[in-house]
Write a protein that holds these residues in place. Structure first.
Motif, PDB file in Angstrom:
ATOM      1  N   UNK A  86       0.577  57.605 -30.799  1.00 49.90           N
ATOM      2  CA  UNK A  86       1.081  58.388 -29.668  1.00 49.90           C
ATOM      3  C   UNK A  86       0.807  59.866 -29.899  1.00 49.90           C
ATOM      4  N   UNK A  87       1.086  60.342 -31.117  1.00 48.02           N
ATOM      5  CA  UNK A  87       0.869  61.758 -31.440  1.00 48.02           C
ATOM      6  C   UNK A  87      -0.607  62.133 -31.353  1.00 48.02           C
ATOM      7  N   UNK A  88      -1.478  61.244 -31.803  1.00 49.34           N
ATOM      8  CA  UNK A  88      -2.914  61.540 -31.759  1.00 49.34           C
ATOM      9  C   UNK A  88      -3.403  61.801 -30.337  1.00 49.34           C
ATOM     10  N   UNK A  91      -0.261  64.669 -28.462  1.00 50.36           N
ATOM     11  CA  UNK A  91      -0.128  65.959 -29.138  1.00 50.36           C
ATOM     12  C   UNK A  91      -1.479  66.524 -29.582  1.00 50.36           C
ATOM     13  N   UNK A  92      -2.238  65.728 -30.348  1.00 51.23           N
ATOM     14  CA  UNK A  92      -3.485  66.243 -30.912  1.00 51.23           C
ATOM     15  C   UNK A  92      -4.520  66.529 -29.824  1.00 51.23           C
ATOM     16  N   UNK A  93      -4.792  65.544 -28.964  1.00 53.79           N
ATOM     17  CA  UNK A  93      -5.757  65.780 -27.889  1.00 53.79           C
ATOM     18  C   UNK A  93      -5.246  66.815 -26.898  1.00 53.79           C
ATOM     19  N   UNK A  94      -3.937  66.775 -26.619  1.00 55.58           N
ATOM     20  CA  UNK A  94      -3.357  67.751 -25.694  1.00 55.58           C
ATOM     21  C   UNK A  94      -3.498  69.167 -26.216  1.00 55.58           C
ATOM     22  N   UNK A  95      -3.122  69.384 -27.479  1.00 60.11           N
ATOM     23  CA  UNK A  95      -3.216  70.717 -28.076  1.00 60.11           C
ATOM     24  C   UNK A  95      -4.672  71.163 -28.180  1.00 60.11           C
ATOM     25  N   UNK A 224      -1.098  65.400 -38.834  1.00 62.22           N
ATOM     26  CA  UNK A 224      -1.569  66.773 -38.989  1.00 62.22           C
ATOM     27  C   UNK A 224      -3.052  66.865 -39.372  1.00 62.22           C
ATOM     28  N   UNK A 225      -3.580  65.943 -40.231  1.00 61.51           N
ATOM     29  CA  UNK A 225      -5.024  66.026 -40.513  1.00 61.51           C
ATOM     30  C   UNK A 225      -5.885  65.879 -39.262  1.00 61.51           C
ATOM     31  N   UNK A 226      -5.498  64.948 -38.363  1.00 58.03           N
ATOM     32  CA  UNK A 226      -6.238  64.812 -37.111  1.00 58.03           C
ATOM     33  C   UNK A 226      -6.151  66.090 -36.282  1.00 58.03           C
ATOM     34  N   UNK A 227      -4.950  66.696 -36.257  1.00 57.61           N
ATOM     35  CA  UNK A 227      -4.762  67.915 -35.468  1.00 57.61           C
ATOM     36  C   UNK A 227      -5.632  69.044 -35.995  1.00 57.61           C
ATOM     37  N   UNK A 228      -5.611  69.259 -37.301  1.00 53.81           N
ATOM     38  CA  UNK A 228      -6.403  70.348 -37.869  1.00 53.81           C
ATOM     39  C   UNK A 228      -7.899  70.093 -37.684  1.00 53.81           C
ATOM     40  N   UNK A 241     -17.039  64.924 -31.816  1.00 59.20           N
ATOM     41  CA  UNK A 241     -16.239  64.732 -33.019  1.00 59.20           C
ATOM     42  C   UNK A 241     -14.761  64.601 -32.676  1.00 59.20           C
ATOM     43  N   UNK A 242     -14.310  65.371 -31.690  1.00 63.41           N
ATOM     44  CA  UNK A 242     -12.900  65.338 -31.295  1.00 63.41           C
ATOM     45  C   UNK A 242     -12.523  63.945 -30.792  1.00 63.41           C
ATOM     46  N   UNK A 243     -13.274  63.448 -29.805  1.00 66.12           N
ATOM     47  CA  UNK A 243     -12.961  62.141 -29.226  1.00 66.12           C
ATOM     48  C   UNK A 243     -13.191  61.020 -30.235  1.00 66.12           C
ATOM     49  N   UNK A 244     -14.297  61.111 -30.984  1.00 66.88           N
ATOM     50  CA  UNK A 244     -14.577  60.088 -31.978  1.00 66.88           C
ATOM     51  C   UNK A 244     -13.501  60.016 -33.039  1.00 66.88           C
ATOM     52  N   UNK A 245     -12.990  61.174 -33.454  1.00 65.89           N
ATOM     53  CA  UNK A 245     -11.950  61.224 -34.479  1.00 65.89           C
ATOM     54  C   UNK A 245     -10.673  60.548 -34.003  1.00 65.89           C
ATOM     55  N   UNK A 246     -10.238  60.870 -32.782  1.00 67.70           N
ATOM     56  CA  UNK A 246      -8.973  60.324 -32.276  1.00 67.70           C
ATOM     57  C   UNK A 246      -9.087  58.840 -31.966  1.00 67.70           C
ATOM     58  N   UNK A 247     -10.133  58.441 -31.241  1.00 69.72           N
ATOM     59  CA  UNK A 247     -10.292  57.021 -30.906  1.00 69.72           C
ATOM     60  C   UNK A 247     -10.474  56.202 -32.182  1.00 69.72           C
ATOM     61  N   UNK A 248     -11.311  56.708 -33.085  1.00 68.20           N
ATOM     62  CA  UNK A 248     -11.523  56.009 -34.350  1.00 68.20           C
ATOM     63  C   UNK A 248     -10.272  55.948 -35.195  1.00 68.20           C
TER      64      UNK A 248
END
Length: 325
Positions: A86-88, A91-95, A224-228, A241-248
């Motif tokens: 949920x956070x990924x 929060x992460x994609x949103x931020x 936090x690693x995903x966010x940074x 990289x952003x989308x690949x990181x979160x989906x992966x």
């Protein structure tokens, strides 16, 4: 002599903070070393980004969930995965979208989105059945291995140069990479232990179920690693990289973390997570998939809405945990 609750809370909060620092640094070291080793062994940058980086940013969740389940806190173990997914997304994609608009073509994302939905469906099956058994864990991890093999077979022919960016943290030799890898794994092990213990004590003191602590505090910390990574990628305009990181990462969270955790010790389901929390994870995942396929971009305004939705979700866990339980 027993310590007063206030003193215990301060110590527990300190353990959580120190554990998070170790998890973040351990994750960074592990990723840097893994990328260096992978590049030296001839893997393509695209494959590295789609698999190693995604797995690397999920390593804190892996250590935390395995450690929690072995220690007898399955609620934290599974709550960590649900909350991280949920956070990924929210929060992460949103931020990240607030920093830089995220766009992706449906045809490029399709196979990864389908795998994330499939993994989410398997997770729901496991939760509804009441137990992630050894056999189910093996099946989940086997599916992940097969998918990574498929990615390797279809992506290694496409070689992409990452300009001159240093993605390996200044590592110069294979020996240095192995040493940093070991140091990263040690930091992850110690950090996950401190985070789990601190979270359990904190939940006990404030009267919140351990599963809710795992769903919120632990999940936020291990995301936090995903966010940074995504914020850094946004500054470099690396949307893929952003989308690949979160989906992966979300796929890895389910298939590798739950799968490996269940393979080590069958993962029992905390009833707190079998209701609203599970369906919230499903709803957020499907909403994200539908949005990317239909619209294909996350603007700054949408990013603000996503972050606000995450804040509301977390607040709801503490406003009525007893009602939810």
């Amino acid at each position: 002599m027993e310590l007063p609750n206030y003193d215990l809370f301060v110590l527990a909060a300190g353990a959580i903070m120190f554990g998070l620092v170790l998890l973040i640094k351990g994750g960074d070291w592990t990723i840097d070393a893994a990328v260096f080793i992978a590049e030296r062994t001839g893997l393509s940058p695209l494959f590295i980004g789609a698999t190693i980086i995604s797995f690397g940013t999920s390593v804190p969740e892996l250590f935390t969930s395995v450690n929690a389940n072995i220690a007898g806190y399955p609620g934290i173990s599974l709550g960590n995965v649900l909350g991280s997914n949920i956070a990924n997304i929210l929060l992460v994609l949103g931020a990240t979208a607030i920093v830089f608009q995220i766009e992706g073509r449906a045809k490029d994302l399709m196979k990864d989105l389908v795998m994330m939905v499939l993994a989410t469906g398997i997770m729901v099956y496991g939760i509804m059945s009441g137990l992630f058994s050894l056999v189910l864990g093996l099946v989940m991890f086997g599916i992940l291995v097969a998918f990574v093999g498929y990615q390797y077979a279809t992506n290694t022919l496409v070689i992409e140069d990452d300009d001159d960016d240093d993605s390996t943290g200044g590592i110069q030799t294979m020996g240095m990479a192995l040493l940093i890898l070991l140091g990263g794994l040690a930091a992850l092990a110690i950090g996950s232990e401190m985070l789990v213990k601190g979270a359990v004590v904190t939940g006990t003191i404030i009267g919140v179920p351990e599963a809710i602590i795992g769903l919120t505090v632990v999940a936020f910390g291990t995301s936090l690693p995903e966010l940074s990574t995504c914020i850094a990628a946004a500054r470099k305009r690396s949307v893929g990289l952003i989308l690949g990181n979160i989906i992966g990462s979300n796929t890895f969270n389910i298939l590798s973390i739950i799968g490996l955790t269940a393979m080590i010790k069958p993962l029992e389901i905390d009833p707190v997570l079998a209701g609203i929390q599970m369906w919230a994870t499903v709803a957020v995942t499907l909403a994200f998939v539908g949005w990317m396929l239909a619209v294909g971009r996350i603007t700054r305004v949408v990013g603000y809405v996503m972050v606000a939705a995450y804040v509301v979700f977390v607040a709801a866990q503490y406003l009525g945990p007893k009602m939810i339980a």
